[in-house]
Design a protein around this motif. Structure first.
Motif, PDB file in Angstrom:
ATOM      1  N   ASN A  11      41.691  42.936  34.909  1.00 21.88           N
ATOM      2  CA  ASN A  11      42.344  42.007  35.829  1.00 21.88           C
ATOM      3  C   ASN A  11      41.595  41.760  37.141  1.00 21.88           C
ATOM      4  O   ASN A  11      42.195  41.370  38.122  1.00 21.88           O
ATOM      5  N   CYS A  12      40.289  42.011  37.162  1.00 21.77           N
ATOM      6  CA  CYS A  12      39.541  41.774  38.398  1.00 21.77           C
ATOM      7  C   CYS A  12      39.011  40.345  38.448  1.00 21.77           C
ATOM      8  O   CYS A  12      38.404  39.954  39.439  1.00 21.77           O
ATOM      9  N   GLY A  13      39.211  39.579  37.366  1.00 20.21           N
ATOM     10  CA  GLY A  13      38.766  38.184  37.361  1.00 20.21           C
ATOM     11  C   GLY A  13      37.516  37.944  36.532  1.00 20.21           C
ATOM     12  O   GLY A  13      36.846  36.929  36.722  1.00 20.21           O
ATOM     13  N   LYS A  14      37.201  38.850  35.607  1.00 21.31           N
ATOM     14  CA  LYS A  14      35.998  38.664  34.782  1.00 21.31           C
ATOM     15  C   LYS A  14      36.035  37.372  33.999  1.00 21.31           C
ATOM     16  O   LYS A  14      35.072  36.618  33.991  1.00 21.31           O
ATOM     17  N   THR A  15      37.165  37.145  33.318  1.00 22.24           N
ATOM     18  CA  THR A  15      37.222  35.962  32.471  1.00 22.24           C
ATOM     19  C   THR A  15      37.208  34.687  33.302  1.00 22.24           C
ATOM     20  O   THR A  15      36.576  33.692  32.929  1.00 22.24           O
ATOM     21  N   THR A  16      37.869  34.718  34.437  1.00 23.72           N
ATOM     22  CA  THR A  16      37.833  33.548  35.315  1.00 23.72           C
ATOM     23  C   THR A  16      36.396  33.268  35.748  1.00 23.72           C
ATOM     24  O   THR A  16      35.943  32.119  35.734  1.00 23.72           O
ATOM     25  N   VAL A  28      42.735  33.288  30.461  1.00 25.31           N
ATOM     26  CA  VAL A  28      42.836  34.104  31.663  1.00 25.31           C
ATOM     27  C   VAL A  28      44.283  34.502  31.826  1.00 25.31           C
ATOM     28  O   VAL A  28      45.170  33.670  31.685  1.00 25.31           O
ATOM     29  N   GLY A  29      44.571  35.766  32.062  1.00 27.25           N
ATOM     30  CA  GLY A  29      45.964  36.155  32.258  1.00 27.25           C
ATOM     31  C   GLY A  29      46.066  37.149  33.380  1.00 27.25           C
ATOM     32  O   GLY A  29      45.155  37.929  33.606  1.00 27.25           O
ATOM     33  N   ASN A  30      47.173  37.084  34.107  1.00 28.52           N
ATOM     34  CA  ASN A  30      47.339  38.017  35.219  1.00 28.52           C
ATOM     35  C   ASN A  30      47.975  39.307  34.730  1.00 28.52           C
ATOM     36  O   ASN A  30      49.079  39.657  35.103  1.00 28.52           O
ATOM     37  N   ASN A 114      34.825  39.789  44.146  1.00 31.90           N
ATOM     38  CA  ASN A 114      35.652  38.649  43.771  1.00 31.90           C
ATOM     39  C   ASN A 114      36.943  38.608  44.591  1.00 31.90           C
ATOM     40  O   ASN A 114      37.284  39.561  45.278  1.00 31.90           O
ATOM     41  N   ASP A 117      38.908  34.724  48.390  1.00 33.07           N
ATOM     42  CA  ASP A 117      39.957  33.870  48.993  1.00 33.07           C
ATOM     43  C   ASP A 117      41.205  34.683  49.332  1.00 33.07           C
ATOM     44  O   ASP A 117      41.814  34.527  50.382  1.00 33.07           O
ATOM     45  N   GLU A 118      41.549  35.594  48.413  1.00 38.68           N
ATOM     46  CA  GLU A 118      42.745  36.386  48.637  1.00 38.68           C
ATOM     47  C   GLU A 118      42.525  37.380  49.785  1.00 38.68           C
ATOM     48  O   GLU A 118      43.413  37.591  50.609  1.00 38.68           O
ATOM     49  N   SER A 143      34.553  33.776  45.011  1.00 37.45           N
ATOM     50  CA  SER A 143      35.903  33.547  44.504  1.00 37.45           C
ATOM     51  C   SER A 143      35.760  32.771  43.206  1.00 37.45           C
ATOM     52  O   SER A 143      35.295  31.635  43.197  1.00 37.45           O
ATOM     53  N   ALA A 144      36.116  33.410  42.110  1.00 39.70           N
ATOM     54  CA  ALA A 144      35.970  32.763  40.807  1.00 39.70           C
ATOM     55  C   ALA A 144      36.889  31.564  40.690  1.00 39.70           C
ATOM     56  O   ALA A 144      36.622  30.627  39.946  1.00 39.70           O
ATOM     57  N   VAL A 145      37.980  31.592  41.467  1.00 40.47           N
ATOM     58  CA  VAL A 145      38.947  30.496  41.379  1.00 40.47           C
ATOM     59  C   VAL A 145      38.485  29.279  42.169  1.00 40.47           C
ATOM     60  O   VAL A 145      38.511  28.156  41.683  1.00 40.47           O
ATOM     61  N   ARG A 530      50.575  36.398  42.169  1.00 43.12           N
ATOM     62  CA  ARG A 530      49.684  35.299  42.533  1.00 43.12           C
ATOM     63  C   ARG A 530      50.405  33.990  42.310  1.00 43.12           C
ATOM     64  O   ARG A 530      51.175  33.858  41.373  1.00 43.12           O
TER      65      ARG A 530
HETATM   66  P1  GDP Z   1      40.058  39.759  33.726  1.00 45.47           P
HETATM   67  O1  GDP Z   1      41.183  40.574  33.173  1.00 45.47           O
HETATM   68  O2  GDP Z   1      39.115  40.601  34.518  1.00 45.47           O
HETATM   69  O3  GDP Z   1      39.368  38.929  32.697  1.00 45.47           O
HETATM   70  O4  GDP Z   1      40.733  38.804  34.814  1.00 45.47           O
HETATM   71  P2  GDP Z   1      41.168  37.282  34.653  1.00 45.47           P
HETATM   72  O5  GDP Z   1      39.989  36.391  34.715  1.00 45.47           O
HETATM   73  O6  GDP Z   1      42.064  37.154  33.462  1.00 45.47           O
HETATM   74  O7  GDP Z   1      41.985  37.077  36.013  1.00 45.47           O
HETATM   75  C1  GDP Z   1      43.077  37.884  36.391  1.00 45.47           C
HETATM   76  C2  GDP Z   1      43.935  37.158  37.424  1.00 45.47           C
HETATM   77  O8  GDP Z   1      43.220  37.033  38.647  1.00 45.47           O
HETATM   78  C3  GDP Z   1      44.288  35.738  37.022  1.00 45.47           C
HETATM   79  O9  GDP Z   1      45.602  35.485  37.425  1.00 45.47           O
HETATM   80  C4  GDP Z   1      43.316  34.873  37.802  1.00 45.47           C
HETATM   81  O10 GDP Z   1      43.833  33.603  38.070  1.00 45.47           O
HETATM   82  C5  GDP Z   1      43.160  35.680  39.083  1.00 45.47           C
HETATM   83  N1  GDP Z   1      41.854  35.486  39.742  1.00 45.47           N
HETATM   84  C6  GDP Z   1      40.619  35.642  39.197  1.00 45.47           C
HETATM   85  N2  GDP Z   1      39.647  35.394  40.109  1.00 45.47           N
HETATM   86  C7  GDP Z   1      40.284  35.088  41.273  1.00 45.47           C
HETATM   87  C8  GDP Z   1      39.836  34.732  42.603  1.00 45.47           C
HETATM   88  O11 GDP Z   1      38.652  34.644  42.912  1.00 45.47           O
HETATM   89  N3  GDP Z   1      40.800  34.484  43.530  1.00 45.47           N
HETATM   90  C9  GDP Z   1      42.142  34.574  43.228  1.00 45.47           C
HETATM   91  N4  GDP Z   1      43.034  34.318  44.196  1.00 45.47           N
HETATM   92  N5  GDP Z   1      42.593  34.893  42.009  1.00 45.47           N
HETATM   93  C10 GDP Z   1      41.682  35.156  41.049  1.00 45.47           C
END
Ligand code: GDP
Ligand code: MG
Length: 759
Positions: A11-16, A28-30, A114, A117-118, A143-145, A530
């Motif tokens: 959940n650190c944003g890898k897929t994003t 992508v899931g939270n 990553n 922004d937050e 910020s991946a977003v 989020r």
């Molecule tokens: P993974 O489990 O590492 O693959 O993480 P995901 O890509 O699925 O992202 C997990 C959550 O973090 C999702 O709700 C994304 O929308 C959110 N997220 C990812 N990158 C960022 C970022 O740079 N900023 C913010 N605010 N949210 C992010």
């Protein structure tokens, strides 16, 4: 081409970030545990293209879970040119724990901080320069977003990938440092890559590693013999973990400046959690939220306003047009989902009406008209009519997931799950099953206990997927319109709940008998709340729509054509007109298997034409949408034959027409839904289950699906149609449960005996 791996905590944003780099649209899931397999793509946004691999999220590189094994082995064996270590900067210290392990490998690492922004929104700051200095590796704030910093990350990664880097360890000043150094030298002499990393693992006493490097392992044990730490004794794994955190606090934490009064925002989310994850209120709240979602999607009587509106509540503005009753009728106001559905049906209705009229005026033969309008378009449009509601439901689910709420649901349900013999990890794949069984079954790879995994794969199809939705909604809608019973949204939701209950009941059964096993500990942190991103929500919805439309115009279209032909030709290959459809190949096959479904209420007791239900259940084995497509294709002819007086314009009307023609009872129709929901899933899901299970277990799984659906469905029918059978079922269940309790006791005793013998 340069190859780069993405590593980081769940959940650190890898897929994003993967999507941002490669332009892919991976899910992508939270919540933790969405990505279980590695995924590859190409990033062409920099000066030089490179391959990117998205790895499953991990907290450490000690392989306890399958994800950790996949990620670690990929970095060690496939030797990417660089690793991007993604760090959730709102959780800096904990995320850097993995960084201190990646550091020990001989691979260039770029740290991506990553969620910049937050971090900024929280008012916190990280001194990138200072962190870079202390880590000795490039650091980029991204910020991946929003896309901030991505360009810089790409360039730094390309540059880093071209250099070599030798592993360094943060354990250098600890008491075991000499042992690690010596061991690393030995391993280097043996030609082992990343010797420092392996040396640390040997010092920790990692069992996988000691088996792989026996000689050096013996040396390390010997070297460290008699050594003891004041706090951890000779638990070197704990010692190392603690040393890493100490180093992080002393050296990296100074890079982070927290805004004073930081606790405030945290408190708000804690306050929310106190309610949403409350022991007593959590589940009722979840059911209430689900109800609101189903109500907004399926109700024809929004907010139950019909009685208040009275006779004046009729909407006549579209009377006589294909959009009649778009916003509601005397029965109430339409929910947004129903408005969208009626709108789409208005369009498809005018299309098939127009084509039919055009063909007639062009002098086309009646059979050709029947083939195109009733057969192909009838089947196809019956399915497409449900698309708006499916998408709306998915949008709601996606919002729940992205906001972080679904992870809370997993957390509340975990308490119940443990008692049933399931770890909380099994929840993720189950909840994913509401979307599609295929990725859900693959996601079971996160389960450490093999038997738990088998049990989970088996019950995943009971979590009704998007393709089954048309069956639920179509039958519920027809029940309401024909028998005037209940509300469509309530019936649909109850069917979902039935699936969940059957899943839980059968899981208990399996974990108590054939699929007994250990329960691994489950630690799940709750992700930050989020605000769901508009883009990612639309991506989820679009993905679903694409998948659905592709299926409609391939598998489902082909099936409707085949069904039409077999229902209009005899065995000696003569065309039969609608009124003689009973002589067709399909009818004779349908009648042959029909008796099988008599105990379920949709077999031989139905009037002529009832074989359609048997046929629909079989076509559903290819794709579940086919059930409704079959009804759509055959309803017009059947109802014309029996003069049921209803046309089969859309899914609900098609089933209403069939109900009128075949005299199926309400209980029989609900049993029909239950059967289709619980029986062998679609072809794709069966193939996936085959891939995930051993041959023998797969065979039992097929049998399990058949038996569960048959028993549940006959129970639903008999109890509904003949209430006195409730007594018989109650006795049967009481006996079964008693037997289960005894079997369970017996097995437990045997397990213990085995343990004693082994000891
Ligand atoms: P993974 O489990 O590492 O693959 O993480 P995901 O890509 O699925 O992202 C997990 C959550 O973090 C999702 O709700 C994304 O929308 C959110 N997220 C990812 N990158 C960022 C970022 O740079 N900023 C913010 N605010 N949210 C992010
Ligand atoms: Mg992921």
């Amino acid at each position: 081409m340069i190859r780069v791996a993405l590593a980081g905590n769940p959940n650190c944003g890898k897929t994003t970030l993967f999507n941002a780099l490669t332009g892919a649209t991976a899910h992508v899931g939270n919540w933790p545990g969405v990505t279980v397999d590695k995924r590859e793509g190409v990033c062409k946004k920099g000066s030089e293209p490179f391959t990117v691999v998205d790895l499953p999220g991990i907290y450490s590189l000690s392989p306890y879970t399958p994800e950790e094994v996949i990620s670690r082995n990929f970095i060690l064996d496939n030797r990417p040119d660089a690793v991007i270590d993604i760090v959730d900067s709102t959780n800096l210290e904990r995320n850097l724990y993995l960084t201190t392990q990646l550091m020990e490998m001989d691979v260039p690492v770029v740290v991506a901080l990553n969620m910049a922004d937050e971090l900024e929104k929280n008012g916190d700051k990280i001194d990138v320069k200072l962190l870079e200095e202390r880590l000795g590796m490039p650091v980029v704030s991204v910020s991946a977003v929003t896309g901030k910093g991505i360009k810089e990350l790409i360039e730094k990664t390309v540059a880093a990938a071209k250099k070599k880097r030798q592993g360094v360890s943060v354990l250098g000043s600890t008491m075991i440092a000499p042992a690690i150094e010596e061991a690393a030298l030995h391993l280097r002499d043996d030609g082992v890559s990343s010797p420092l990393f392996h040396a640390v693992k040997l010092a920790e006493g990692d069992s996988l590693e000691s088996d792989n490097h026996k000689k050096t392992s013996a040396f390390v044990r010997n070297y460290m013999h008699g050594m003891k730490d004041a706090t951890f004794g000779d638990d070197w794994e704990a010692f190392v973990a603690n040393a890493r955190y100490d180093y992080i606090t002393a050296n990296y934490s100074p890079a982070l400046t927290r805004k004073s009064g930081e606790g405030k925002r945290l408190k708000l989310s804690e306050k929310i959690d106190r309610v949403l994850t409350n022991k007593w209120a959590g589940i009722p709240l979840f059911v209430a939220i689900l109800f609101v979602i189903f109500h907004l999607t399926f109700s024809e009587n929004l907010l139950f306003l019909a009685p208040a509106l009275g006779a004046g509540g009729e909407w006549t503005m579209f009377a006589g047009t294909p959009f009649e009753g778009l916003f509601g009728s005397s029965a109430g106001i339409s929910s947004p989902g129903v408005i969208l559905q009626k709108f789409v049906e208005g369009i498809t209705g005018s299309i098939s009406g127009g084509i039919g009229a055009g063909m007639e005026s062009a002098g086309a033969a009646a059979w050709a008209n029947g083939f195109v309008v009733d057969g192909v378009l009838g089947g196809l449009f019956a399915v497409i009519g449900f698309l708006p509601q499916i998408l709306l439901l998915f949008m709601f689910f996606s919002l729940l997931e992205d906001s972080g709420y679904m992870a809370r649901v997993a957390f509340i349900l975990d308490r119940i799950f443990r008692r049933l013999g399931l770890s909380g990890r099994a929840l993720m794949p189950m909840i994913m099953g509401f979307g599609c069984s295929v990725p859900a079954m693959i996601n079971t790879r996160t389960l450490a206990d093999e038997k738990e995994r088998v049990a989970t794969v088996r019950v995943i199809p009971f979590f009704s997927c998007g393709a089954k939705l048309p069956i639920l909604v179509g039958c519920a809608g027809a029940l309401v319109s024909v028998s005037g019973m209940g509300n469509a949204d309530v019936i649909t939701m109850l069917m979902y709940l039935l699936g969940i209950c059957v899943a839980l009941a059968t899981v208990i059964l399996m974990r108590g008998t054939t699929m007994r096993g250990e329960l691994s500990p489950f630690i799940m942190e709750l992700p930050n709340y989020r605000r769901p991103g508009f883009k990612s929500t639309m991506l989820h919805v679009w993905d679903k729509a694409k998948h659905f439309i592709k299926k409609a115009f391939t598998v489902i279209l082909a099936s409707t054509i085949i069904i039409w032909f077999f229902s209009h030709f005899t065995w000696d290959w003569h065309y039969v007109p609608d009124e003689d459809m009973g002589e067709s190949i399909l009818a004779s096959l349908g009648m042959l298997i029909q008796p099988l479904f008599t105990p379920l209420g949709f077999g031989s007791q139905l009037a002529a034409g009832g074989w359609v239900f048997a046929v629909a259940a079989i076509t559903g084995l290819v794709a579940k949408e086919n059930v409704i497509a079959t009804f759509g294709t055959l309803a017009a002819t059947i109802s014309a034959t029996f003069d049921a007086g209803l046309a089969g314009e859309d899914g609900v009307e098609a089933i209403s027409a069939l109900m009128g023609a075949t005299d199926i009872s309400g209980a029989g129709l609900i049993a029909f839904i239950a059967f289709n929901m619980l029986t062998i899933p679609c072809f794709a899901a069966v193939a996936t289950a085959r891939g995930e299970l051993t041959k023998k277990r797969f065979r039992w799984t097929m049998l399990f699906w058949l038996a569960t659906s048959y028993i549940t469905s006959s129970m639903v029918y008999t109890m509904g149609a003949f209430p006195w059978t409730i007594a018989i079922w109650a006795v049967a269940w009481a006996a079964a449960i008693t037997a289960l309790v005894f079997v369970n006791k017996y097995l437990k005793k045997k397990d213990e005996e085995k343990k004693i013998k082994a000891a």
